[in-house]
Design a protein around this motif. Structure first.
Motif, PDB file in Angstrom:
ATOM      1  N   SER A  92       0.399   8.910  -2.843  1.00  0.00           N
ATOM      2  CA  SER A  92      -0.272  10.092  -2.288  1.00  0.00           C
ATOM      3  C   SER A  92      -0.414   9.999  -0.769  1.00  0.00           C
ATOM      4  O   SER A  92      -0.580  11.019  -0.107  1.00  0.00           O
ATOM      5  N   VAL A  93      -0.342   8.787  -0.213  1.00  0.00           N
ATOM      6  CA  VAL A  93      -0.462   8.635   1.235  1.00  0.00           C
ATOM      7  C   VAL A  93       0.728   9.280   1.931  1.00  0.00           C
ATOM      8  O   VAL A  93       0.586  10.012   2.904  1.00  0.00           O
ATOM      9  N   ALA A 144       0.836  -1.207   0.000  1.00  0.00           N
ATOM     10  CA  ALA A 144       0.000   0.000   0.000  1.00  0.00           C
ATOM     11  C   ALA A 144       0.864   1.247   0.000  1.00  0.00           C
ATOM     12  O   ALA A 144       0.557   2.239  -0.666  1.00  0.00           O
ATOM     13  N   LEU A 145       1.956   1.193   0.711  1.00  0.00           N
ATOM     14  CA  LEU A 145       2.874   2.332   0.784  1.00  0.00           C
ATOM     15  C   LEU A 145       3.527   2.596  -0.563  1.00  0.00           C
ATOM     16  O   LEU A 145       3.622   3.731  -1.010  1.00  0.00           O
ATOM     17  N   VAL A 146       3.937   1.537  -1.239  1.00  0.00           N
ATOM     18  CA  VAL A 146       4.603   1.670  -2.532  1.00  0.00           C
ATOM     19  C   VAL A 146       3.612   2.041  -3.636  1.00  0.00           C
ATOM     20  O   VAL A 146       3.881   2.893  -4.479  1.00  0.00           O
ATOM     21  N   LYS A 171       8.477   8.064   3.565  1.00  0.00           N
ATOM     22  CA  LYS A 171       8.214   6.773   2.928  1.00  0.00           C
ATOM     23  C   LYS A 171       9.397   5.828   3.138  1.00  0.00           C
ATOM     24  O   LYS A 171       9.231   4.654   3.466  1.00  0.00           O
ATOM     25  N   ALA A 172      10.611   6.350   2.973  1.00  0.00           N
ATOM     26  CA  ALA A 172      11.822   5.543   3.158  1.00  0.00           C
ATOM     27  C   ALA A 172      11.936   5.079   4.614  1.00  0.00           C
ATOM     28  O   ALA A 172      12.297   3.936   4.877  1.00  0.00           O
ATOM     29  N   GLN A 173      11.618   5.962   5.551  1.00  0.00           N
ATOM     30  CA  GLN A 173      11.687   5.596   6.962  1.00  0.00           C
ATOM     31  C   GLN A 173      10.658   4.519   7.307  1.00  0.00           C
ATOM     32  O   GLN A 173      10.956   3.580   8.045  1.00  0.00           O
ATOM     33  N   LEU A 174       9.453   4.660   6.761  1.00  0.00           N
ATOM     34  CA  LEU A 174       8.430   3.641   7.007  1.00  0.00           C
ATOM     35  C   LEU A 174       8.826   2.303   6.402  1.00  0.00           C
ATOM     36  O   LEU A 174       8.657   1.252   7.027  1.00  0.00           O
TER      37      LEU A 174
END
Length: 167
Positions: free
Chosen positions: A120-121, A114-116, A128-131
């Motif tokens: 837009s999230v 979902a992150l990748v 994003k990289a940290q998550l």
């Protein structure tokens, strides 16, 4: 002759009553053994009856929507594919649900996808990289714990075999 016949009938009835009493005694002994066996099994942690239906991953989301008043329990239950009574019983259940390692890894994998797939999230690339790094770290930790538990289990199996061989 008549007296002899009545004696034989009385004897036959006596034997029949005796057999019936023995059968009742045997049945009560068997019943007691079954009860004792069930008590011993419960002490060992054996669960009797139908296994509980596994809760779907989406349940907590539907429960939250129901608690917020955004969704009725009947509609939430229908969307999950369970009865309304089951939904309400699960919603009232305050005990913690055990999650398998595979379920945890699946949730993390779904979150990563979902992150990748939804930039837009988290439009900030650094967030994003940290998550993603956090997800990878958690996955590694879970897999390490799973492997350690498997090694520990194997060790206990080998110890049990060695103890039995020593006897």
């Amino acid at each position: 002759m008549k007296k002899q016949m009545s004696n034989s009938i009385a004897f036959a009835k006596g034997v029949e009553v005796g057999i019936h009493e023995v059968e009742n005694l045997y049945a009560s002994i068997q019943k007691q053994r079954v009860i004792e066996g069930m008590i011993a099994a419960k002490k060992r942690g054996v669960r009797f009856g139908r296994p509980p239906k596994p809760r779907p991953k989406e349940f907590e989301q539907f429960k939250a929507a129901w608690l917020d008043g955004k969704l009725s329990s009947k509609k939430a239950a229908k969307m999950i594919g369970i009865s309304q009574d089951t939904f309400l019983r699960w919603a009232r259940d305050t005990s913690t649900q055990e999650m398998t390692v595979e379920e945890a890894l699946q949730i993390l994998g779904d979150f990563r996808k979902a992150l990748v797939n939804n930039p837009s999230v988290y439009p900030n690339v650094q967030d994003k990289a940290q998550l993603t790094e956090a997800i990878n770290t958690i996955e590694q930790y879970i897999v390490q714990k799973k492997n350690a538990a498997a090694r520990k289990n194997m060790k206990s199996v080998f110890q049990e075999i060695a103890e039995r061989m020593a006897e």
